[in-house]
Design a protein around this motif. Structure first.
Motif, PDB file in Angstrom:
ATOM      1  N   GLN A   1       0.794  -1.234   0.059  1.00 20.75           N
ATOM      2  CA  GLN A   1       0.111   0.021  -0.183  1.00 20.75           C
ATOM      3  C   GLN A   1       0.902   1.372   0.172  1.00 20.75           C
ATOM      4  OE1 GLN A   1      -2.522   0.151   3.455  1.00 20.75           O
ATOM      5  NE2 GLN A   1      -3.451   2.423   3.113  1.00 20.75           N
ATOM      6  N   VAL A   2       1.984   1.277   0.789  1.00 17.18           N
ATOM      7  CA  VAL A   2       2.739   2.569   0.892  1.00 17.18           C
ATOM      8  C   VAL A   2       3.605   2.549  -0.572  1.00 17.18           C
ATOM      9  CG1 VAL A   2       4.875   3.363   2.043  1.00 17.18           C
ATOM     10  CG2 VAL A   2       3.098   2.361   3.574  1.00 17.18           C
ATOM     11  N   MET A   3       4.014   1.615  -1.179  1.00 14.48           N
ATOM     12  CA  MET A   3       4.582   1.681  -2.210  1.00 14.48           C
ATOM     13  C   MET A   3       4.011   2.148  -3.327  1.00 14.48           C
ATOM     14  SD  MET A   3       7.416  -1.627  -2.573  1.00 14.48           S
ATOM     15  CE  MET A   3       6.132  -2.675  -2.440  1.00 14.48           C
ATOM     16  N   ALA A   4       2.779   1.798  -3.430  1.00 11.55           N
ATOM     17  CA  ALA A   4       1.674   2.209  -4.359  1.00 11.55           C
ATOM     18  C   ALA A   4       1.430   3.823  -3.990  1.00 11.55           C
ATOM     19  CB  ALA A   4       0.213   1.485  -4.242  1.00 11.55           C
ATOM     20  N   ASP A   5       1.199   4.032  -2.847  1.00 15.63           N
ATOM     21  CA  ASP A   5       0.852   5.646  -2.440  1.00 15.63           C
ATOM     22  C   ASP A   5       2.151   6.473  -2.955  1.00 15.63           C
ATOM     23  OD1 ASP A   5      -1.696   4.771  -1.654  1.00 15.63           O
ATOM     24  OD2 ASP A   5      -0.894   4.685   0.507  1.00 15.63           O
ATOM     25  N   LEU A   6       3.397   6.030  -2.815  1.00 16.23           N
ATOM     26  CA  LEU A   6       4.542   6.857  -3.201  1.00 16.23           C
ATOM     27  C   LEU A   6       5.173   6.556  -4.559  1.00 16.23           C
ATOM     28  CD1 LEU A   6       6.387   6.338   0.449  1.00 16.23           C
ATOM     29  CD2 LEU A   6       4.909   8.223  -0.276  1.00 16.23           C
ATOM     30  N   ALA A   7       4.113   6.007  -5.368  1.00 15.39           N
ATOM     31  CA  ALA A   7       4.559   5.639  -6.691  1.00 15.39           C
ATOM     32  C   ALA A   7       5.963   4.972  -6.765  1.00 15.39           C
ATOM     33  CB  ALA A   7       4.663   6.802  -7.420  1.00 15.39           C
ATOM     34  N   LEU A   8       6.138   3.896  -6.076  1.00 18.21           N
ATOM     35  CA  LEU A   8       7.245   3.090  -5.881  1.00 18.21           C
ATOM     36  C   LEU A   8       7.113   1.693  -6.247  1.00 18.21           C
ATOM     37  CD1 LEU A   8       8.842   4.431  -2.629  1.00 18.21           C
ATOM     38  CD2 LEU A   8       9.714   4.938  -4.677  1.00 18.21           C
ATOM     39  N   SER A   9       5.871   1.235  -6.699  1.00 14.29           N
ATOM     40  CA  SER A   9       5.552  -0.172  -7.008  1.00 14.29           C
ATOM     41  C   SER A   9       6.335  -0.451  -8.200  1.00 14.29           C
ATOM     42  CB  SER A   9       4.264  -0.392  -7.272  1.00 14.29           C
ATOM     43  OG  SER A   9       3.412   0.115  -6.348  1.00 14.29           O
ATOM     44  N   GLN A  10       6.696   0.305  -9.150  1.00  8.90           N
ATOM     45  CA  GLN A  10       7.537  -0.259 -10.266  1.00  8.90           C
ATOM     46  C   GLN A  10       9.042  -0.556 -10.109  1.00  8.90           C
ATOM     47  OE1 GLN A  10       6.137   2.716  -9.506  1.00  8.90           O
ATOM     48  NE2 GLN A  10       7.537   4.382 -10.288  1.00  8.90           N
ATOM     49  N   VAL A  11       9.530   0.189  -8.799  1.00 10.30           N
ATOM     50  CA  VAL A  11      10.839  -0.246  -8.674  1.00 10.30           C
ATOM     51  C   VAL A  11      11.011  -0.862  -7.259  1.00 10.30           C
ATOM     52  CG1 VAL A  11      11.621   2.082  -9.444  1.00 10.30           C
ATOM     53  CG2 VAL A  11      10.936   2.323  -7.287  1.00 10.30           C
TER      54      VAL A  11
ATOM     55  N   GLU B   1      13.116   8.983  -6.094  1.00 13.13           N
ATOM     56  CA  GLU B   1      12.737   7.821  -5.588  1.00 13.13           C
ATOM     57  C   GLU B   1      13.331   7.293  -4.221  1.00 13.13           C
ATOM     58  OE1 GLU B   1      12.365   5.301  -9.849  1.00 13.13           O
ATOM     59  OE2 GLU B   1      14.282   5.211  -8.501  1.00 13.13           O
ATOM     60  N   TYR B   2      14.773   8.020  -4.039  1.00 12.89           N
ATOM     61  CA  TYR B   2      15.339   7.772  -2.784  1.00 12.89           C
ATOM     62  C   TYR B   2      14.556   8.434  -1.581  1.00 12.89           C
ATOM     63  CZ  TYR B   2      19.333   6.826   0.172  1.00 12.89           C
ATOM     64  OH  TYR B   2      20.315   6.392   1.247  1.00 12.89           O
ATOM     65  N   ARG B   3      14.194   9.728  -2.110  1.00 13.65           N
ATOM     66  CA  ARG B   3      13.489  10.577  -0.942  1.00 13.65           C
ATOM     67  C   ARG B   3      12.138   9.953  -0.644  1.00 13.65           C
ATOM     68  NH1 ARG B   3      15.510  16.039  -1.726  1.00 13.65           N
ATOM     69  NH2 ARG B   3      17.871  15.788  -1.217  1.00 13.65           N
ATOM     70  N   ARG B   4      11.456   9.426  -1.837  1.00 13.57           N
ATOM     71  CA  ARG B   4      10.205   8.941  -1.341  1.00 13.57           C
ATOM     72  C   ARG B   4      10.289   7.516  -0.540  1.00 13.57           C
ATOM     73  NH1 ARG B   4       8.111   7.976  -6.708  1.00 13.57           N
ATOM     74  NH2 ARG B   4       9.917   8.864  -7.763  1.00 13.57           N
ATOM     75  N   LEU B   5      11.455   6.870  -1.055  1.00 15.56           N
ATOM     76  CA  LEU B   5      11.449   5.706   0.047  1.00 15.56           C
ATOM     77  C   LEU B   5      11.775   6.016   1.487  1.00 15.56           C
ATOM     78  CD1 LEU B   5      11.964   2.560   0.353  1.00 15.56           C
ATOM     79  CD2 LEU B   5      14.089   2.761  -0.326  1.00 15.56           C
ATOM     80  N   THR B   6      12.359   7.192   1.511  1.00 20.49           N
ATOM     81  CA  THR B   6      12.846   7.564   3.202  1.00 20.49           C
ATOM     82  C   THR B   6      11.454   7.904   3.874  1.00 20.49           C
ATOM     83  OG1 THR B   6      13.416   9.881   2.457  1.00 20.49           O
ATOM     84  CG2 THR B   6      15.223   8.249   2.675  1.00 20.49           C
ATOM     85  N   ILE B   7      10.572   8.351   3.166  1.00 15.85           N
ATOM     86  CA  ILE B   7       9.254   8.962   3.569  1.00 15.85           C
ATOM     87  C   ILE B   7       8.282   7.491   3.739  1.00 15.85           C
ATOM     88  CG2 ILE B   7       7.020  10.140   3.100  1.00 15.85           C
ATOM     89  CD1 ILE B   7       8.647  12.026   1.238  1.00 15.85           C
ATOM     90  N   GLY B   8       8.330   6.514   2.879  1.00 17.65           N
ATOM     91  CA  GLY B   8       7.903   5.421   3.046  1.00 17.65           C
ATOM     92  C   GLY B   8       8.103   4.796   4.483  1.00 17.65           C
ATOM     93  N   ILE B   9       9.287   4.775   4.690  1.00 19.13           N
ATOM     94  CA  ILE B   9       9.878   4.140   6.043  1.00 19.13           C
ATOM     95  C   ILE B   9       9.161   4.723   7.172  1.00 19.13           C
ATOM     96  CG2 ILE B   9      11.938   4.043   7.282  1.00 19.13           C
ATOM     97  CD1 ILE B   9      13.923   3.576   4.937  1.00 19.13           C
ATOM     98  N   GLN B  10       8.900   5.974   7.013  1.00 14.30           N
ATOM     99  CA  GLN B  10       8.102   6.490   8.286  1.00 14.30           C
ATOM    100  C   GLN B  10       6.669   6.123   8.185  1.00 14.30           C
ATOM    101  OE1 GLN B  10       9.852   7.980  10.698  1.00 14.30           O
ATOM    102  NE2 GLN B  10      11.546   7.531   9.670  1.00 14.30           N
ATOM    103  N   LEU B  11       6.212   6.414   6.929  1.00 15.03           N
ATOM    104  CA  LEU B  11       4.649   6.121   6.754  1.00 15.03           C
ATOM    105  C   LEU B  11       4.219   4.689   7.096  1.00 15.03           C
ATOM    106  CD1 LEU B  11       3.719   8.027   3.423  1.00 15.03           C
ATOM    107  CD2 LEU B  11       3.344   8.546   5.675  1.00 15.03           C
ATOM    108  N   ILE B  12       5.318   3.550   7.169  1.00 19.33           N
ATOM    109  CA  ILE B  12       4.902   2.282   7.212  1.00 19.33           C
ATOM    110  C   ILE B  12       4.741   2.143   8.847  1.00 19.33           C
ATOM    111  CG2 ILE B  12       7.460   1.227   8.115  1.00 19.33           C
ATOM    112  CD1 ILE B  12       5.309  -0.256   5.176  1.00 19.33           C
ATOM    113  N   LYS B  13       4.913   3.218   9.565  1.00 18.71           N
ATOM    114  CA  LYS B  13       4.844   2.970  11.074  1.00 18.71           C
ATOM    115  C   LYS B  13       3.696   3.910  11.303  1.00 18.71           C
ATOM    116  CE  LYS B  13       9.122   4.714  11.530  1.00 18.71           C
ATOM    117  NZ  LYS B  13      10.208   5.270  12.500  1.00 18.71           N
TER     118      LYS B  13
END
Length: 643
Positions: free
Chosen positions: A133-143, A155-167
């Motif tokens: 869900q978080v990957m889809a919301d941050l447009a990271l599913s394709q990577v 992509e790197y910045r969005r991943l760091t955001i996703g690490i926090q959103l997962i919590k």
């Protein structure tokens, strides 16, 4: 969770801290320049809103995030409330998140693995669903299967955001998430943050130095800072009304965010402009204190959730503390993350596998090519002594090299995650050792098998196991020694030089190979008992020079025989027979190690004792490192690893 469930309020916050960077020595002495960084800051943000903190460099944007996250080092006055409850460090760590400007992720892990191995209270199927869900919301599913080191900056910045959103944070702080991004990716990141804020009911507070006009619709609130003073805080659309009312309308076709940012920035192009702009900003600050109360709590959200449910947010204290994941669950996540990064078939994983498994055998293979032609003449005493020295120095130095090349990445990630309260240093060190120690044993065992036939003719496989174990203990010692230094020294090269220097001094004094131990001064002689290399070298030399081949007089070469020498060779004998210095291995060891004591030889060459002490040093430094990570670090050391 819906907008209005949570509200973060800052009321008259003052913060004093370091205003100029100082050297490490100055930090230790406390001789650094301090001043007031935030002055009477008040603001409000609700669930589902995005608040942009705008200001030029040095305006106090990052200091504001540090104050909210309780990471600020210095006196703080005022109130920071989440649903009318004081924001403590524990509360922030459990319910909020902080995306720092610089976040170092572990290479070798994919995007999906990085998110999945983030310690949270959920696990199994629920966590996998949350990751998708978080990957889809941050447009990271394709990577999702792309390694972190291969990501673009966006992509790197969005991943760091996703690490926090997962919590599932209720408040998310972001320090310059759009820094160095092109306009398209800046728009993408801010729009994603806005959508995530509304979807998850998270209040987003982000800092920006150069806001673009196309992000204006995504910002419900804005806070302008100038040298720690609040020029304006409130709804972005109400901002236009406020500045228009006080005589500063935004010109048509101008970016209002940037226009009012320039209005809130001190002009330093000349003394006259500096004085004029400084006076104008002081007037704006005072005017907002008087007239800005109505704008401070307003936002762009309209509808049933546009106002705070005061009965929920202030009248009743809802439970905010939800606890942390268990230590076992967190430790398992960390261990699996380390293992996945190590056994990955990506470039970073292959590099780690080579360093952990093949570097030591490769070194011993190189030694084997140089020493495989040894012949049993008098010079073999020196040659075999050099082989022992190279074996010891090889495992010592390769232990340092592996620690320098592998450990800092995980250490830096630990320092970043420890500020979020995920886990402590002891748990981190335990999981790292659980991964590193088995690999080190396998690689040293393989390397020892290569060089073992040249060491001597041992009788049983136990001799080989003991030989490999002693080398392994030496490898562990310098690896752990380097890890201990890396705890407080950030620079890798400095750490390597310091660790190698200590090791070389110990080997020079304690090994008895580079110089005779019995020739040392008394205080140096007794100091060698405090080095691991004395016991490891004694064991290896005893096994090498006690072999049957060296228990008889060896000729100098094909033309000079030494069989007529007396075992108790004297100085006179050496002069009359200069070709034959050593009668056997026993006489060689006596010259290098023993002093004028009748039973010194027996005490020095106790094999079981030497093996036990060699391992005691390795186990002792592992336990010392665990204790070291329990001690709170000084603030000037923490400052080196804050990001």
């Amino acid at each position: 969770m819906i907008a209005g469930d949570y509200v973060l309020e800052l009321c008259n916050v003052f913060y004093s801290g370091q205003v100029e960077s100082g050297s490490c020595f100055q930090r230790m002495l406390g001789n650094i320049k301090t001043g007031i960084i935030l002055k009477d800051v008040s603001m409000t943000v609700h669930s589902g809103e995005v608040l942009a903190v705008l200001g030029s460099k040095g305006s106090g944007k990052k200091a504001l995030l540090d104050v909210i996250s309780r990471r600020a080092r210095g006196p703080i006055r005022g109130q920071i409330l989440l649903n009318n409850q004081p924001m403590s460090l524990c509360l922030f760590q459990q319910r909020c998140g902080y995306v720092t400007h610089k976040c170092d992720l572990i290479p070798g892990l994919t995007v999906a693995q990085t998110l999945y191995y983030t310690p949270t209270k959920i696990s199994g199927y629920l966590k996998k669903s949350k990751v998708k869900q978080v990957m889809a919301d941050l447009a990271l599913s394709q990577v999702a299967n792309k390694c972190t080191e291969d990501l673009t900056l966006s992509e790197y910045r969005r991943l760091t955001i996703g690490i926090q959103l997962i919590k599932d944070p209720v408040i998310l702080l972001l320090d310059e998430p759009t820094w160095d991004l092109d306009p398209l990716n800046t728009y993408l990141v801010v729009s994603i943050l806005s959508n995530a804020a509304k979807k998850y009911g998270t209040a987003m507070i982000l800092t920006m130095e150069k806001p673009r006009s196309d992000v204006f619709p995504f910002l419900e609130r804005v806070l302008y800072l100038c040298l720690g003073d609040v020029v304006y805080t409130g709804g972005t659309r109400q901002m236009l009304e406020y500045f228009n009312a006080i005589g500063f309308p935004c010109p048509q076709l101008e970016n209002p965010l940037m226009y009012y940012l320039c209005l809130s920035t001190v002009d330093r192009r000349s003394r006259e402009r500096f004085m004029e702009s400084n006076h104008q900003i002081a007037q704006l600050v005072e005017k907002f204190k008087i007239e800005g109360g109505a704008f401070r709590k307003s936002s762009n959200i309209t509808g049933p959730n546009s106002t705070i449910n005061h009965a929920l947010g202030h009248g009743n204290k809802i439970p905010l503390l939800i606890g942390k994941p268990s230590s076992c669950s967190t430790g398992w996540n960390i261990y699996m993350r380390l293992l996945s990064a190590t056994v990955s078939f990506k470039k970073a994983g292959m590099r780690q596998m080579f360093l952990r498994l093949f570097l030591v055998p490769l070194y011993f293979l190189l030694l084997w090519t140089f020493y495989r032609e040894m012949q049993n003449f008098q010079r073999t005493y020196i040659t075999r002594s050099g082989l022992v020295l190279n074996c010891l120095m090889g495992v010592y130095l390769l232990g340092i090299v592996n620690a320098i090349l592998l450990y800092p990445t995980y250490r830096t990630r630990y320092y970043q995650e420890s500020q979020e309260g995920m886990y402590g240093g002891t748990l981190f060190l335990l999981t790292y050792n659980l991964l590193s120690i088995p690999f080190s044993f396998i690689t040293v065992l393989g390397g020892a098998a290569i060089i073992y036939p040249l060491i001597g003719s041992f009788d049983t496989p136990i001799d080989y196991i003991c030989f490999a174990s002693v080398l392994w203990a030496c490898y562990l010692f310098t690896e752990q020694q380097t890890m201990a230094i890396l705890m407080i020294v950030k620079d890798y090269l400095t750490t390597a030089i310091f660790s190698i220097y200590i090791t070389c001094v110990c080997v020079t004094l304690g090994s008895g190979i580079l110089r005779s131990i019995k020739g040392l001064q008394d205080w140096l002689y007794y100091a060698t008992y405090a080095t691991q290399v004395r016991y490891a070298s004694a064991y290896l030399n005893k096994k090498v020079f006690s072999s049957p081949v060296l228990n008889q007089p060896l000729p100098f070469d094909y033309h000079h025989n030494c069989s007529s020498l007396n075992p108790e060779i004297s100085l006179r004998d050496a002069v009359t027979n200069p070709f034959c210095r050593y009668f056997n291995g026993h006489s060689f060891l006596t010259e290098r190690y023993t002093r004028d004591h009748a039973d010194a030889f027996n005490r020095i060459w106790d094999e079981e004792f030497n093996i036990g002490i060699t391992f005691a040093f390795a186990v002792g430094i592992i336990l010392f490192n665990g204790f070291l990570y329990l001690i709170p670090l000084p603030s000037f050391v923490k400052a080196r690893f804050r990001e």
